[in-house]
Design an enzyme around this catalytic site. Sequence first.
Site, PDB file in Angstrom:
ATOM      1  N   GLU B  82       0.831  -1.206   0.000  1.00  8.61           N
ATOM      2  CA  GLU B  82       0.000   0.000   0.000  1.00  8.61           C
ATOM      3  C   GLU B  82       0.869   1.261   0.000  1.00  8.61           C
ATOM      4  O   GLU B  82       0.622   2.206  -0.749  1.00  8.61           O
ATOM      5  CB  GLU B  82      -0.894  -0.025   1.240  1.00  8.61           C
ATOM      6  CG  GLU B  82      -1.911   1.073   1.296  1.00  8.61           C
ATOM      7  CD  GLU B  82      -2.847   1.031   0.103  1.00  8.61           C
ATOM      8  OE1 GLU B  82      -3.300   2.111  -0.305  1.00  8.61           O
ATOM      9  OE2 GLU B  82      -3.112  -0.067  -0.430  1.00  8.61           O
ATOM     10  N   PRO B 103     -16.500  -3.602  17.467  1.00  6.80           N
ATOM     11  CA  PRO B 103     -17.628  -4.038  16.642  1.00  6.80           C
ATOM     12  C   PRO B 103     -18.391  -2.832  16.076  1.00  6.80           C
ATOM     13  O   PRO B 103     -18.603  -1.838  16.774  1.00  6.80           O
ATOM     14  CB  PRO B 103     -18.487  -4.825  17.629  1.00  6.80           C
ATOM     15  CG  PRO B 103     -17.543  -5.287  18.679  1.00  6.80           C
ATOM     16  CD  PRO B 103     -16.522  -4.192  18.805  1.00  6.80           C
ATOM     17  N   GLU B 136      -8.937  12.475  -4.651  1.00 10.78           N
ATOM     18  CA  GLU B 136      -8.388  13.701  -4.106  1.00 10.78           C
ATOM     19  C   GLU B 136      -7.467  13.376  -2.935  1.00 10.78           C
ATOM     20  O   GLU B 136      -7.784  12.528  -2.101  1.00 10.78           O
ATOM     21  CB  GLU B 136      -9.530  14.594  -3.636  1.00 10.78           C
ATOM     22  CG  GLU B 136      -9.201  16.063  -3.623  1.00 10.78           C
ATOM     23  CD  GLU B 136     -10.389  16.876  -3.138  1.00 10.78           C
ATOM     24  OE1 GLU B 136     -10.169  17.961  -2.604  1.00 10.78           O
ATOM     25  OE2 GLU B 136     -11.531  16.390  -3.271  1.00 10.78           O
TER      26      GLU B 136
END
Lengths: 256, 256
Positions: B82, B103, B136
């Site tokens: 990434e 959760p 963006e």
Amino acid sequence: MSDNEQQSYNVKKYRTPDGVPADIVMFTLTKRERKTVTKTLPLRELKVMLIRRKKWPYAGKWALPGGFCQEDESIYDAATRELKEETGVDGGHLEYLGVYSTPGRDPRGWIISHAFFALVEEWMLEHRQASDDAGEVGLFTLKEALEELDLAFDHHDIIKDAYVRIQQQMLQTTIARQFLPRHFTLSELYQVIQTVVPEFKEPNFIRKITSTRSRQGILQDVRDEEGNTLSSNQYSQRPAQLYMFTDNEPLLSIYT
Amino acid sequence: MSDNEQQSYNVKKYRTPDGVPADIVMFTLTKRERKTVTKTLPLRELKVMLIRRKKWPYAGKWALPGGFCQEDESIYDAATRELKEETGVDGGHLEYLGVYSTPGRDPRGWIISHAFFALVEEWMLEHRQASDDAGEVGLFTLKEALEELDLAFDHHDIIKDAYVRIQQQMLQTTIARQFLPRHFTLSELYQVIQTVVPEFKEPNFIRKITSTRSRQGILQDVRDEEGNTLSSNQYSQRPAQLYMFTDNEPLLSIYT
DNA sequence: TAAATAGTGTCTCTTAGACATTATGGT
DNA sequence: ACCATAATGTCTAAGAGACACTATTTA
């Protein structure tokens, strides 16, 4: 529009993990009184608790206690629940260690494990040994766990990482308090530190801990209602001043 | 027998997570030359890179860059991939921050996010701004990111945790090197530390860093082939000695 | 020559580090 | 009386911390 997008979102488009367990490295500092000599410090040893697996995979191997995280709880919740199940107690220091996700680490599938480490007292582990009679439980020194046992999964790596971390924490935070009673003598503290970090040597320990400005504030001497200092001769001929940790956690810096 | 057990093991017996992404808090230290005055330190600011989401959920909100981990890679691999995708560069400090698993934190389902933080140089982010024209990209100060923006998911918490962590690391490790050229002056180093940790004050910084025994070894002065010390007057009238980090990482202890 | 930043001098008080010495109670 | 451990004394060298001062360059 947003609803449209939501409905078109397919959560199972990609392969997803097969489970996310929390595994706990439970450290305890055993304390054995030395009967031969009186008035002396007990023998202390850092140990880790392991359980023998009953099922595939790694049946018969020693492994860390742990359990799968459920949908309605966080990983930390799962670890807390697991710790409670193992010790029967809510307390104890529980801290996140890291994630273990190397592909193939678990033959059951894509299983991403989250490791924690806990500092518990020895008596807490007897609970497990009594309750869960089916599963064999063992307490091992770090040397045994890391050098002699053939552990399940990548638990060897996890324990090694946890050991490095607890040593670091022992020197940089006040977790030593987890292994001590509320009131303790400075030689007890010194012994606890040395048990976890054998390399730690500090000839003038008493003086430094009580007089250095930067360390002032992490310990305070124990006094009774009249303001008299309290001491104990449980472990020595001459009574030793009792100390307790304050709530201060020192902030270290390499530049200051 | 063991095969029997293996075959009877059903990996999908329980509900499993719907995805395990790696999200990255990318910090950069912007450096703006002050044109009005010459021979002065540039203005530096700590910023974090965010991208505006295009799709549900949180479409239009600012969020951390990230991506789902695949079955054949570790979480760290996913974060590395990434980071490369975002910057086009392999380098940069990348470090695990923690797991976010409350959760309901992601409306898409049971999604357990792993946060990392990275220290990158400003030019690395221009790559993304050029390549990914659709999405963006923004660079925000920590104040903007934490107090003014309405971020997606629990990314506000993640950034806050990352900020605490980078401040701690700035004081306890030598990550300051990630924000500096190989050779730098002590006022540059001081400025970098102060930019990340505004509370840091050290009036005698030059003297302490160069003379204290415990700190000896983390910095060394730069010399040419003949052994003459090198200096730079890029940021000051009087030339300043250049320093570089050594490979030593100091070990701190509250008891020593 | 003034301005700006780098770096040193100086002074006091505290700490580090190494040992020797005294203190306190048990055996 | 002797032993074991706790705690303090002592001495030197080094560091902390605060400020004044000097040094080196550019505008």
